[in-house]
Scaffold this motif. Structure first.
Motif, PDB file in Angstrom:
ATOM      1  N   ALA A  90       0.828  -1.207   0.000  1.00 10.15           N
ATOM      2  CA  ALA A  90       0.000   0.000   0.000  1.00 10.15           C
ATOM      3  C   ALA A  90       0.864   1.259   0.000  1.00 10.15           C
ATOM      4  O   ALA A  90       0.489   2.275  -0.594  1.00 10.15           O
ATOM      5  N   ALA A  91       2.017   1.205   0.664  1.00  9.34           N
ATOM      6  CA  ALA A  91       2.932   2.353   0.664  1.00  9.34           C
ATOM      7  C   ALA A  91       3.432   2.624  -0.750  1.00  9.34           C
ATOM      8  O   ALA A  91       3.525   3.790  -1.182  1.00  9.34           O
ATOM      9  N   ILE A  92       3.740   1.569  -1.489  1.00  4.72           N
ATOM     10  CA  ILE A  92       4.186   1.727  -2.878  1.00  4.72           C
ATOM     11  C   ILE A  92       3.047   2.273  -3.740  1.00  4.72           C
ATOM     12  O   ILE A  92       3.231   3.206  -4.532  1.00  4.72           O
ATOM     13  N   ILE A  93       1.839   1.682  -3.572  1.00  3.62           N
ATOM     14  CA  ILE A  93       0.688   2.133  -4.364  1.00  3.62           C
ATOM     15  C   ILE A  93       0.389   3.602  -4.095  1.00  3.62           C
ATOM     16  O   ILE A  93       0.213   4.406  -5.027  1.00  3.62           O
ATOM     17  N   GLY A  94       0.344   3.972  -2.814  1.00  2.00           N
ATOM     18  CA  GLY A  94       0.000   5.350  -2.458  1.00  2.00           C
ATOM     19  C   GLY A  94       0.994   6.353  -3.010  1.00  2.00           C
ATOM     20  O   GLY A  94       0.606   7.361  -3.615  1.00  2.00           O
ATOM     21  N   LYS A  95       2.277   6.088  -2.823  1.00  2.84           N
ATOM     22  CA  LYS A  95       3.300   7.031  -3.307  1.00  2.84           C
ATOM     23  C   LYS A  95       3.342   7.075  -4.828  1.00  2.84           C
ATOM     24  O   LYS A  95       3.476   8.150  -5.430  1.00  2.84           O
ATOM     25  N   ALA A  96       3.200   5.899  -5.467  1.00  4.86           N
ATOM     26  CA  ALA A  96       3.226   5.865  -6.933  1.00  4.86           C
ATOM     27  C   ALA A  96       2.018   6.607  -7.521  1.00  4.86           C
ATOM     28  O   ALA A  96       2.153   7.327  -8.522  1.00  4.86           O
ATOM     29  N   MET A  97       0.854   6.448  -6.904  1.00  2.19           N
ATOM     30  CA  MET A  97      -0.340   7.146  -7.398  1.00  2.19           C
ATOM     31  C   MET A  97      -0.215   8.658  -7.221  1.00  2.19           C
ATOM     32  O   MET A  97      -0.683   9.430  -8.058  1.00  2.19           O
ATOM     33  N   LEU A  98       0.411   9.072  -6.139  1.00  2.00           N
ATOM     34  CA  LEU A  98       0.622  10.510  -5.934  1.00  2.00           C
ATOM     35  C   LEU A  98       1.642  11.066  -6.934  1.00  2.00           C
ATOM     36  O   LEU A  98       1.403  12.086  -7.581  1.00  2.00           O
ATOM     37  N   ASP A  99       2.773  10.391  -7.068  1.00  2.00           N
ATOM     38  CA  ASP A  99       3.859  10.903  -7.909  1.00  2.00           C
ATOM     39  C   ASP A  99       3.545  10.841  -9.397  1.00  2.00           C
ATOM     40  O   ASP A  99       4.007  11.683 -10.171  1.00  2.00           O
ATOM     41  N   SER A 100       2.783   9.843  -9.815  1.00  2.00           N
ATOM     42  CA  SER A 100       2.461   9.707 -11.238  1.00  2.00           C
ATOM     43  C   SER A 100       1.337  10.634 -11.678  1.00  2.00           C
ATOM     44  O   SER A 100       1.140  10.842 -12.884  1.00  2.00           O
ATOM     45  N   GLY A 101       0.591  11.172 -10.706  1.00  2.00           N
ATOM     46  CA  GLY A 101      -0.561  12.006 -11.032  1.00  2.00           C
ATOM     47  C   GLY A 101      -1.852  11.219 -11.093  1.00  2.00           C
ATOM     48  O   GLY A 101      -2.919  11.782 -11.368  1.00  2.00           O
ATOM     49  N   SER A 250      -4.285   8.487 -18.031  1.00  2.00           N
ATOM     50  CA  SER A 250      -5.722   8.355 -18.295  1.00  2.00           C
ATOM     51  C   SER A 250      -6.440   7.876 -17.037  1.00  2.00           C
ATOM     52  O   SER A 250      -5.827   7.290 -16.133  1.00  2.00           O
ATOM     53  N   LEU A 251      -7.754   8.102 -16.990  1.00  2.00           N
ATOM     54  CA  LEU A 251      -8.528   7.726 -15.808  1.00  2.00           C
ATOM     55  C   LEU A 251      -8.503   6.210 -15.597  1.00  2.00           C
ATOM     56  O   LEU A 251      -8.404   5.730 -14.457  1.00  2.00           O
ATOM     57  N   GLY A 252      -8.577   5.446 -16.680  1.00  2.00           N
ATOM     58  CA  GLY A 252      -8.558   3.990 -16.565  1.00  2.00           C
ATOM     59  C   GLY A 252      -7.276   3.481 -15.931  1.00  2.00           C
ATOM     60  O   GLY A 252      -7.303   2.667 -15.001  1.00  2.00           O
ATOM     61  N   TRP A 253      -6.113   3.965 -16.415  1.00  2.00           N
ATOM     62  CA  TRP A 253      -4.836   3.562 -15.842  1.00  2.00           C
ATOM     63  C   TRP A 253      -4.673   4.088 -14.422  1.00  2.00           C
ATOM     64  O   TRP A 253      -4.058   3.441 -13.573  1.00  2.00           O
ATOM     65  N   SER A 254      -5.224   5.268 -14.151  1.00  2.00           N
ATOM     66  CA  SER A 254      -5.129   5.838 -12.802  1.00  2.00           C
ATOM     67  C   SER A 254      -5.887   4.994 -11.792  1.00  2.00           C
ATOM     68  O   SER A 254      -5.453   4.819 -10.649  1.00  2.00           O
ATOM     69  N   LEU A 255      -7.039   4.473 -12.206  1.00  2.00           N
ATOM     70  CA  LEU A 255      -7.873   3.678 -11.302  1.00  2.00           C
ATOM     71  C   LEU A 255      -7.355   2.257 -11.112  1.00  2.00           C
ATOM     72  O   LEU A 255      -7.606   1.638 -10.076  1.00  2.00           O
ATOM     73  N   LEU A 256      -6.626   1.733 -12.097  1.00  2.00           N
ATOM     74  CA  LEU A 256      -6.239   0.320 -12.090  1.00  2.00           C
ATOM     75  C   LEU A 256      -5.522  -0.131 -10.814  1.00  2.00           C
ATOM     76  O   LEU A 256      -5.877  -1.177 -10.256  1.00  2.00           O
ATOM     77  N   PRO A 257      -4.510   0.607 -10.294  1.00  2.00           N
ATOM     78  CA  PRO A 257      -3.811   0.126  -9.090  1.00  2.00           C
ATOM     79  C   PRO A 257      -4.714  -0.031  -7.874  1.00  2.00           C
ATOM     80  O   PRO A 257      -4.448  -0.860  -7.005  1.00  2.00           O
ATOM     81  N   ALA A 258      -5.784   0.769  -7.805  1.00  2.00           N
ATOM     82  CA  ALA A 258      -6.710   0.672  -6.671  1.00  2.00           C
ATOM     83  C   ALA A 258      -7.885  -0.248  -6.972  1.00  2.00           C
ATOM     84  O   ALA A 258      -8.312  -1.025  -6.121  1.00  2.00           O
ATOM     85  N   VAL A 259      -8.397  -0.175  -8.207  1.00  2.00           N
ATOM     86  CA  VAL A 259      -9.600  -0.931  -8.556  1.00  2.00           C
ATOM     87  C   VAL A 259      -9.308  -2.428  -8.661  1.00  2.00           C
ATOM     88  O   VAL A 259     -10.120  -3.257  -8.225  1.00  2.00           O
ATOM     89  N   PHE A 310       1.040  -2.564 -10.863  1.00  2.00           N
ATOM     90  CA  PHE A 310       0.331  -1.667 -11.790  1.00  2.00           C
ATOM     91  C   PHE A 310       0.667  -0.203 -11.512  1.00  2.00           C
ATOM     92  O   PHE A 310       0.843   0.594 -12.443  1.00  2.00           O
ATOM     93  N   ALA A 311       0.745   0.162 -10.236  1.00  2.00           N
ATOM     94  CA  ALA A 311       1.061   1.549  -9.871  1.00  2.00           C
ATOM     95  C   ALA A 311       2.454   1.935 -10.363  1.00  2.00           C
ATOM     96  O   ALA A 311       2.663   3.058 -10.862  1.00  2.00           O
ATOM     97  N   LEU A 312       3.405   1.013 -10.243  1.00  2.00           N
ATOM     98  CA  LEU A 312       4.767   1.289 -10.720  1.00  2.00           C
ATOM     99  C   LEU A 312       4.812   1.377 -12.245  1.00  2.00           C
ATOM    100  O   LEU A 312       5.579   2.177 -12.808  1.00  2.00           O
ATOM    101  N   LEU A 313       4.015   0.566 -12.932  1.00  2.00           N
ATOM    102  CA  LEU A 313       3.948   0.642 -14.393  1.00  2.00           C
ATOM    103  C   LEU A 313       3.405   1.997 -14.834  1.00  2.00           C
ATOM    104  O   LEU A 313       3.922   2.599 -15.792  1.00  2.00           O
ATOM    105  N   VAL A 314       2.363   2.478 -14.150  1.00  2.00           N
ATOM    106  CA  VAL A 314       1.801   3.796 -14.471  1.00  2.00           C
ATOM    107  C   VAL A 314       2.841   4.874 -14.224  1.00  2.00           C
ATOM    108  O   VAL A 314       3.026   5.789 -15.041  1.00  2.00           O
ATOM    109  N   LEU A 315       3.530   4.802 -13.096  1.00  2.00           N
ATOM    110  CA  LEU A 315       4.564   5.788 -12.771  1.00  2.00           C
ATOM    111  C   LEU A 315       5.692   5.760 -13.797  1.00  2.00           C
ATOM    112  O   LEU A 315       6.137   6.810 -14.277  1.00  2.00           O
TER     113      LEU A 315
END
Length: 481
Positions: A90-101, A250-259, A310-315
């Motif tokens: 979750a720490a990786i997901i949270g930081k990656a989602m913040l940093d990637s936008g 994109s919204l789809g890629w942004s949602l993927l790490p959480a969804v 997924f979050a790291l791939l988006v980042l």
């Protein structure tokens, strides 16, 4: 000093005094308290504790006679086993989602639906319904970065946003199956799961409304700003908030790490709750294999691992970062998560030592002959046990064990579902340092211990009180017998 009540008081003084009075790091204060509780607990009480859990007499004797350090280490490790991978991923997901936008993209989409003024309402409803099938800590881990991004976007009301996430998550966790606590209650008190889901959802929506009003009051009384942290620096969040939509994923890629984790965990939770036989779900091999794959990824640890990937791939795709930079990024995220894991596990060790002192049995003995109406009695027992040893699950089990026989009484006067709701309400009082969940909420939201005790603890407690009051009113108006 073998009375569990006195042992509890010693532990409380060490934790609260150590953290607030002597400014000790919570990790050290919690371990010192666990050590003190273990030293003061006679071996006989520890052995009785293991026997009460169904352990064979010889094994209970061996466990009770282990060294104190080993027993503390075991409880520490048990807590790590439950939450270690979850927090790290979750720490990786949270930081990656913040940093990637990605978090900013989700926030902008939410604002279009709710409007900025009603954003906290969106947060509290989202966390409530997501926690019904998903582990409560997972939802808090995934949604808190969104609260930080929204707090930066609004420039105010961060405490309201953070408390909204917490309020929705903790109440669903108490009332609505297939969350583990309510699922245990419907089995112990022989209540139909569908009825508990309906009544729990209705009561949950009422109590989170109370929680939302309390959060608004607390936000006005003591507005807490969004702070810098190693995993979410303010200047980075601000820079992302000022980006154009075209610069965000994109919204789809942004949602993927959480969804992805949420959907797969939901499916697995529903399957585990309603499919009890060993027979295949369908007669079609391909469908069964597909379902097996989904259930495999629905394990909470694997689901969060995939979410992190997924979050790291988006980042990586968004920032075109190098492998070395990505490794450094993961290291920073894990350093942040590691601190939370250590504090949470130390809280689990302290709570485990309290449980081994026999505090639950002691409280059960004190209340078994106490003459009062069953609904407030159920609430009172659960609240006292929860406050004393920190575990909501132990509190639920203790209360249901005391009340299960009375719940089957033909002269009860109301449906046993109301006892389940009262027990669930009592499990919200009073979160403090002996509760691993308290540390997760405290650290992910970047609140200090004092701030958490002044905000999270009273909000949860008042929601629990509102829950039992509404339960009593409903049992009087609609007894369902």
């Amino acid at each position: 000093m073998s009375d569990p009540i006195l042992i509890l008081l010693v532990g409380v003084v060490i934790v609260v005094g150590g953290i607030i009075g002597f400014k000790l790091h919570p990790f050290l204060a919690l371990l010192l308290a666990a050590l003190a509780v273990a030293l003061l607990t006679p071996t006989e009480l520890v052995e009785q504790y293991f026997l009460s859990k169904g352990t064979a007499p010889i094994e209970a004797y061996k466990l009770a006679h282990k060294s104190i350090g080993e027993r503390i280490g075991t409880e520490f490790g048990n807590t790590c086993a439950k939450i270690g991978i979850l927090i790290a991923m979750a720490a990786i997901i949270g930081k990656a989602m913040l940093d990637s936008g990605a978090a900013e993209k989700i926030i902008r989409a939410m604002v279009k639906i709710t409007g900025e003024k009603n954003a906290p309402v969106g947060f509290i409803l989202s966390s409530f319904f997501l926690t019904i099938p998903v582990f409560v800590d997972t939802v808090i881990f995934l949604m808190m970065p969104l609260a930080k991004a929204m707090g930066m976007r609004l420039g105010k009301n961060y405490l309201l946003l953070a408390l909204s996430v917490i309020a929705g998550a903790v109440m669903a966790n108490s009332y609505v199956p297939p969350s583990p606590g309510p699922l245990f209650l419907v089995s112990a008190l022989n209540v139909p799961i569908g009825l508990m889901m309906l009544c729990g959802s209705l009561l949950g929506l009422c109590t989170i409304t109370v929680g939302y009003l309390i959060a608004i009051f607390l936000n006005k009384k003591m507005p807490i700003p969004l702070r810098d942290s190693s995993d979410a620096r303010l200047e980075d969040i601000k820079a992302i908030a000022e980006k154009d939509d075209s610069e965000l994923p994109s919204l789809g890629w942004s949602l993927l790490p959480a969804v992805f984790p949420l959907v797969t965990i939901c499916i697995r939770s529903a399957f585990d709750a309603f499919h009890k036989s060993d027979k295949p779900l369908t007669d079609f091999s391909i469908l069964n294999k597909t379902l097996d794959a989904i259930l495999f990824f629905g394990d909470k640890n694997i689901a969060l691992l995939m979410g992190a990937i997924f979050a790291l791939l988006v980042l990586s795709n968004q920032k075109k970062t190098t492998k070395d930079k990505l490794t450094a990024f993961v290291q920073t995220a894990l350093m942040s998560g590691g601190g939370i894991i250590l504090i949470t596990a130390a809280g689990g060790a302290f709570g485990g030592m309290l449980q081994q002192s026999g505090i639950s049995t002691r409280i059960a003995d004190l209340t078994k002959d106490y003459q009062m109406a069953l609904i407030p009695l159920a609430f009172f027992i659960t609240a006292v046990v929860r406050t004393a040893q920190g575990s909501a699950t132990v509190a639920l089990i203790t209360a249901s064990g005391i009340l299960a026989g009375m719940a089957q009484n033909a002269n009860l006067g109301f449906h046993p579902v109301y006892l389940c709701l009262a027990i669930g309400s009592g499990a919200k009082l009073i979160p403090w340092m002996n509760d691993a969940g308290f540390w997760i909420m405290c650290k992910t939201s970047n609140l200090t211990e004092k701030e958490a005790l002044k905000t999270i603890a009273p909000m949860q407690s008042l929601m629990g009180l509102a829950g039992v009051i509404l339960t009593m009113i409903a049992a009087w108006l609609f007894p369902m017998i």
